[in-house]
Design an enzyme around this catalytic site. Structure first.
Site, mmCIF file in Angstrom:
data_model
loop_
_atom_site.group_PDB
_atom_site.id
_atom_site.type_symbol
_atom_site.label_atom_id
_atom_site.label_comp_id
_atom_site.label_asym_id
_atom_site.label_seq_id
_atom_site.Cartn_x
_atom_site.Cartn_y
_atom_site.Cartn_z
ATOM 1 N N GLU A 185 23.470 4.981 45.143
ATOM 2 C CA GLU A 185 24.545 5.367 44.239
ATOM 3 C C GLU A 185 24.543 6.517 43.395
ATOM 4 O OE1 GLU A 185 25.616 2.071 41.551
ATOM 5 O OE2 GLU A 185 24.859 0.482 43.091
ATOM 6 N N GLU A 245 19.614 -2.890 41.775
ATOM 7 C CA GLU A 245 19.396 -2.394 40.331
ATOM 8 C C GLU A 245 18.502 -3.621 39.635
ATOM 9 O OE1 GLU A 245 22.856 -1.158 38.413
ATOM 10 O OE2 GLU A 245 22.421 0.708 38.916
#
Ligand code: BG6
Length: 476
Positions: A374, A181
């Site tokens: 995810e 991320e």
């Protein structure tokens, strides 16, 4: 006709070292930023770099110290992943197991050995490891000594880490992600990049300079990975979720475009190889000067990623109207509440169609294979006396998202390599530090205060996911 996923689709689950391994001071491991973020009300100001916490302090509980002790349970845990039929397992390396301070010249053999055994264990079950090189972690020594990713010296330390990993795990690992991320640097800069801000510092200047360093480091990693083993595939990783305009008012659409760009900025560089004009203009407007060399720009241009991976929990809403304030929680970013969507117990909104929209948006923008690394529902589970949880809510959430992903592949034609659900085994929450926010197919007996036996047990979703994988998405 049963709709199945393409052959070879990589089904699996995902974890991160600091949220599951524990054993924070075992076998020579050094201290990292992710260790010193406690549970409780100070957590948010610490992960955002506003409150300084560079070591353990009295009166706090630090859940990453022990987490779910996967360091000592990995064989049992991987056997359970194997039983579910995982084709891949996404995990991250704890940088401080390999280089405890971060700036040593020689790696720590015990740390290297740990992951080697872990990867071999995966292959025993036909599981392909998907390795995040850094999942939020940065050695504390590098933060204290150099200021974390604000310092260009980080390029050298990260390169050494990557070279060590690619060389040692050649033949054992072929899928790599450079930074988890990466856009989190803007929202949780201490957790994301080891950035702490002194009073009066220009935070944006520091964040974008650190982002530049990470982007160049990511290109160096991609270059090295390909040189060391041409079989290697390297991906970038975005905390994704498309922005919807709050109303059709053009100023809301404009705001959505701006906010999407704030996130895509990173992937635009990693996937296309250069800074977009909108970013250069934004820096100019804000008076930010990002130092970069010609050689940096060449690295960015020449070594773009092989695939684009992302996490998806929810879509987001943008408004250009300052009167529209009502916010909802969501993966560290707060967003305006979408009245058409339900929310999880933590206020994260649930939007399976948003996943199809996000997949299409990313595909249209980059035309590179994608990987959803995810997705999942954080919920409170109530186990019975055997540790069994009837988690139909989780099954419903995942089934709806898998259907959306199937539509994106079969109806829209996007290219998707695989899907790893977040927290396939219960682990510590990144945003809150809680254990009770659970995502897993496997229940772990441990609570927010660190009490419990750490015993593992299967939830209802365990058998459900096993069938999803066995039928290659045909049975949901
Ligand atoms: C992502 C992170 O932001 O979301 C994970 O990559 C994190 O580390 C996951 O755990 C879910 O968020 P949370 O706060 O519920 O743990």
């Amino acid at each position: 006709m049963t709709k199945r996923f393409p052959d070879g689709f990589l089904w699996g689950g995902a974890t991160a070292a600091n949220q599951c391994e524990g054993a924070y001071n075992v076998d020579g491991r050094g201290l990292a930023n992710v260790d010193v973020v406690p549970i409780g009300e100070d957590r948010f100001s610490i992960i955002t770099g506003k409150k300084k916490m560079f070591d353990f302090e009295d009166g706090y509980f630090y859940p990453a110290q022990e987490a779910i002790d996967m360091y000592h349970h990995f064989k049992e845990d991987i056997a359970l992943f194997g039983e579910m039929g995982f084709k891949t397992y996404r995990l991250s390396i704890a940088w401080t197991r390999i280089f405890p301070n971060g700036d040593e010249l020689e790696p720590n053999e015990a740390g290297l050995k740990f992951y080697e055994e872990l990867f071999k264990e995966c292959h025993k079950y036909g599981i392909e490891p998907l390795v995040t090189i850094t999942h939020f972690d940065c050695p504390m020594h590098l933060i204290k000594e150099y200021g974390g990713w604000r310092n260009r010296k980080m390029l050298e330390f990260y390169e050494r880490l990557c070279r060590t990993l690619f060389t040692r795990y050649k033949g054992l690992v072929k899928y790599w992600l450079t930074f988890n991320e990466i856009n989190m640097i803007l929202h949780a800069p201490f957790m994301g990049a080891g950035l702490y801000f002194e009073e009066g510092e220009n935070e944006e200047q520091i964040k974008y300079q650190a982002a530049h360093h990470e982007l160049v480091a990511s290109s160096i990693a991609t270059k090295l990975a390909h040189e060391i083993d041409p079989e290697n595939k390297v991906g970038c990783m975005l905390a994704a979720g498309q922005y919807y305009p709050h109303t059709p008012h053009p100023r809301d659409v404009w705001e959505g475009l701006q906010l999407d760009r704030e996130n895509y900025f990173f992937i635009d560089v990693q996937a296309r190889g250069e800074y977009p004009n909108y970013a250069k203009k934004m820096w100019e407007r804000k008076g930010l000067t990002i130092e970069m060399t010609e050689e940096d720009l060449e690295l960015l241009r020449e070594h773009t990623v092989d695939f684009v991976s992302f996490s998806y929990y929810a879509s987001r809403v943008a408004s250009g109207d300052p009167e529209v304030q009502e916010k909802t929680a969501g993966n560290v970013f707060a967003s305006i509440k979408n009245p058409y969507l339900d929310s999880s117990e933590w206020g994260w909104q649930i939007d399976p169609l948003g996943l199809r929209i996000t997949l299409n948006a990313i595909w249209d923008r980059y035309q590179k294979p994608m990987f959803i690394v995810e997705n999942g529902l954080g919920a409170v589970d109530e186990p019975d006396e055997n540790g069994y949880v009837a988690d139909d809510y989780r099954i419903d959430y995942l089934a709806a998202h898998i259907k959306a992903m199937r539509d994106a592949i079969l109806e829209d034609g996007v290219e998707l390599l695989g899907y790893t659900t977040w927290g396939c085994i219960d682990l510590v929450s990144a945003s809150t530090g809680e254990m009770k926010k659970r995502y897993g197919f496997i229940y772990v007996d441990r609570d927010n205060d660190g009490n419990g036996t750490s015993k593992r047990s299967k939830k209802k979703s365990f058998d459900w996911y096993k069938e999803v994988i066995a039928s290659n998405g045909g049975i949901l």
